[in-house]
Design an enzyme around this catalytic site. Structure first.
Site, PDB file in Angstrom:
ATOM      1  N   CYS A  77      21.173  14.055 -30.923  1.00 52.34           N
ATOM      2  CA  CYS A  77      22.021  15.401 -31.289  1.00 52.34           C
ATOM      3  C   CYS A  77      22.180  15.199 -33.048  1.00 52.34           C
ATOM      4  CB  CYS A  77      23.537  14.170 -31.100  1.00 52.34           C
ATOM      5  SG  CYS A  77      25.102  13.880 -31.831  1.00 52.34           S
ATOM      6  N   CYS A  89      25.187  13.309 -34.689  1.00 51.29           N
ATOM      7  CA  CYS A  89      24.428  11.955 -34.605  1.00 51.29           C
ATOM      8  C   CYS A  89      24.073  11.380 -35.293  1.00 51.29           C
ATOM      9  CB  CYS A  89      24.698  11.764 -33.765  1.00 51.29           C
ATOM     10  SG  CYS A  89      25.427  12.157 -31.948  1.00 51.29           S
TER      11      CYS A  89
END
Length: 308
Positions: free
Chosen positions: A74, A77
């Site tokens: 991600c 993230c």
């Protein structure tokens, strides 16, 4: 005088060589210390960031926690990770446990907390969970804890809490889905089974497991909630009595039907006799019901013979 002079010369030479020896020994100690530090990284300050798994997730039910759910692939993230590491360094001073969860490795926790977007941050205080919706900077995270801004957020309902029965079921389903996915990948990659073959295998397995589960549920329901008629001690006696009564009633109905047929036959015979009598009384002389037109002709001839 000569020995004394030699002794002084030796002391002078020894004193002149001491600075060089101290420098070499200091350099040696520095190298040994550097090698020791590089070969023992565990002696450094341990990280304050904890990792939560399916095995230790119940630890977050006690105390105050901030938990990040992320995935390595991600981008958001990855952008948050340095900030989260810095925030974790302040966690010990603030009395808060900072943790992270890799949803790709812990699918059960992903289902237990209903993770629909990444990254997702939860605040937990003594088993009460709240979802963090603020800015994702270190200062905002610190003020969220320091000023107790989490008190203004509505907590997650107990029905959807991670320790509820519903979320336990969701966690089991997510684990099952991940297990099926791994089995599918194993069949395709290692056993070289085509994709449609893997689907057929899983379809048959699903059908068979459904039949077995249904059979087990029927047995359990019959054992827990048995039929009342089978519980009665006089059930079989009553059943036999009912069968006997049914047979007797059937015999009586057959006898009544036979009697009605006999009565109908008698009535038909009487009606035939009456009809015959009425017909015989209306016939002319020389005619009978059993002779027909032939007897009538014979009678007429006899009358003509008498006249002649």
């Amino acid at each position: 005088m000569a020995p004394l002079l030699d002794h002084k010369i030796g002391d002078a030479m020894l004193s002149s060589s001491l600075p060089w020896r101290s420098k070499s020994s200091l350099l040696t100690c520095s190298l040994v210390l550097l090698i020791y530090l590089t070969s023992h990284p565990s002696s450094a300050k341990p990280s304050s960031l904890k990792e939560i798994t399916d095995g230790n997730w119940e630890d977050i039910l006690a105390g105050e926690w901030m938990i990040e759910f992320f995935a390595p692939w991600c981008p958001a993230c990855q952008q948050l990770q340095p900030v989260w590491n810095e925030f974790a360094d302040w966690g010990e001073d603030m009395g808060v446990n900072i943790a992270k969860v890799d949803v790709t490795e812990q699918p059960g926790l992903s289902g237990r907390f209903i993770i629909t977007s990444l990254p997702t941050i939860y605040h937990c205080k003594d088993g009460v969970f709240r979802r963090y919706q603020g800015a994702r900077t270190k200062d905002d995270l610190l003020s969220f804890i320091d000023e107790k801004k989490w008190q203004g957020i509505e907590p997650v309902s107990s029905w959807f809490g991670p320790s509820s029965f519903m979320m336990n079921t969701m966690s089991a389903l997510f684990k099952l889905s991940m297990f099926i996915r791994r089995c599918h990948n194993y069949l395709i990659e290692h056993l070289a089974i085509p994709v449609w073959g893997s689907y057929v295998i899983f379809g048959l397995a699903t059908l068979f497991s459904g039949l077995v589960l249904g059979l087990i549920l029927v047995f359990i329901a019959d054992f827990v909630f048995p039929s009342r008629r089978f519980n009665s001690p006089n059930y079989y006696q009553k059943k036999q009595t009912m069968e006997q009564a049914r047979l007797i009633q059937q015999l009586e109905e057959e006898q009544e039907a036979d009697g009605e047929e006999d009565d109908e036959d008698d009535e038909d015979g009487e009606q035939d006799d009456v009809w015959r009598r009425r017909r015989f009384l209306r016939l002319p002389r020389g005619y009978s019901s059993r002779g027909g037109a032939a007897k009538r002709v014979v009678g007429n001839r006899e009358d003509q013979d008498e006249d002649s």
